[in-house]
Enzyme design. Structure first.
Site, PDB file in Angstrom:
ATOM      1  CD  GLN A 168      -2.879  -1.017   2.575  1.00  0.00           C
ATOM      2  OE1 GLN A 168      -3.945  -0.695   2.282  1.00  0.00           O
ATOM      3  NE2 GLN A 168      -2.425  -1.126   3.537  1.00  0.00           N
ATOM      4  CE1 TYR A 213       3.155  -5.693  11.324  1.00  0.00           C
ATOM      5  CE2 TYR A 213       1.702  -4.468  12.962  1.00  0.00           C
ATOM      6  CZ  TYR A 213       2.567  -4.271  11.895  1.00  0.00           C
ATOM      7  OH  TYR A 213       2.544  -3.303  11.298  1.00  0.00           O
ATOM      8  CE  LYS A 273       6.769  -2.691  11.290  1.00  0.00           C
ATOM      9  NZ  LYS A 273       7.529  -2.259  10.080  1.00  0.00           N
TER      10      LYS A 273
END
Length: 293
Positions: free
Chosen positions: A12, A124, A128
């Protein structure tokens, strides 16, 4: 003259980076995972050759699937950013690394500042957060940009999911006790360009920053806004029931509070920033005018 290299070019954010209107003499070269796997040091070396700045927009973002595939999530989100940062250090160029609100557990009452303690709830967020650490360790000339609730006209995201489900069903149930700022990928791309201009213009304001759209809503409020704006084009509007997180269990736990304080980034770089509903209107217009997206 400046040459920016972007990883995750078919995601994206990467897609929006490649759509930017650039200053005269500037170029952006995007690379997909198939073209340059950021887990491969040799591929990374090719990426940075001749670049003036690298933007790492590549990430493993399937939050729930990460619980099943932690090894892959850690390779892409934790280890690869360190490899990229080390390559940038050797090449003598700065790096902008995109991170997430999921580094926080969402238990704070107010907006999160950059210095607040991190406490990710799942694979996740943890991957990160380790990626952030790796970038800080390997490269002094970095900007880590945390953002939240990213969406765009293309790709798998909340807006496209709501439009698809809204066309199929007359009623939806959406979580109302998680809050944040829906942020269009195009706005993040514009912010990254503004930051890049400052860094390549001599700014040394390196460090960690928060950037999101202006305003706060819930996932339920976001869904209501999507259908409010899209109803004329869709010709129908589903009812949207507000439900608690407990009524919609998922493999990965989400932060209840994803609100990020953006004061620091505005002071240092003054990137363009607008209300989330304004950006949503623009993205919905693009989706509804281009059904093939």
């Amino acid at each position: 003259m400046a040459r920016i290299v972007v990883t995750g070019a078919n995601g994206q954010l990467g897609t929006e980076m490649l759509r930017l209107a650039l200053p005269e003499g500037w170029t952006i070269q995007g690379y997909t995972r198939a073209e340059a796997d950021i887990r491969d040091p040799a591929a990374i070396q090719r990426l940075v050759e001749g670049a003036d700045l690298l933007v790492n927009a590549a990430a493993y973002t399937a939050v729930d699937k990460a619980e099943e595939e932690p090894d892959i999530a850690y390779q892409i989100n934790a280890e690869a950013p360190g490899l990229l940062a080390a390559a940038c250090r050797e090449a003598g160029i700065p790096m902008i690394h995109v991170s997430t609100d999921y580094v926080f557990d969402g238990s704070k009452a107010g907006a999160y500042g950059e210095g607040d303690p991190v406490a990710p709830l799942g694979v996740y967020g943890a991957s990160k957060e380790l990626g952030e650490r790796a970038v800080r360790k390997e490269l002094e000339r970095h900007v880590i940009l945390r953002t939240s609730w990213v969406y765009a006209a293309q790709g798998r995201n909340f807006v496209n999911t709501m439009l698809r489900l809204g066309a199929e069903r007359d009623a939806l149930r959406v979580v109302a006790d998680q809050h944040g700022a829906p942020t269009a990928a195009g706005d993040i791309a514009a912010a990254i360009l503004a930051i890049s201009e400052k860094l390549l213009g001599g700014s040394t304001a390196y460090g960690t920053y928060h950037y999101t759209a202006e305003g706060v809503t819930s996932w339920h409020g976001f869904a209501e806004a999507i259908f409010d704006l899209a109803e004329p084009a869709l010709g129908k509007r589903p009812t949207v029931e507000a439900i608690p997180t407990s009524a919609y269990p998922t493999p990965a736990q989400r932060p209840a509070n994803s609100v990020l304080d953006c004061t620091k980034v505005m002071a240092a770089f003054a990137p363009p920033r607008r209300p989330w509903r304004t950006a949503l209107e623009e993205v919905l217009r693009e989706i509804l005018e281009n059904p093939a997206l």
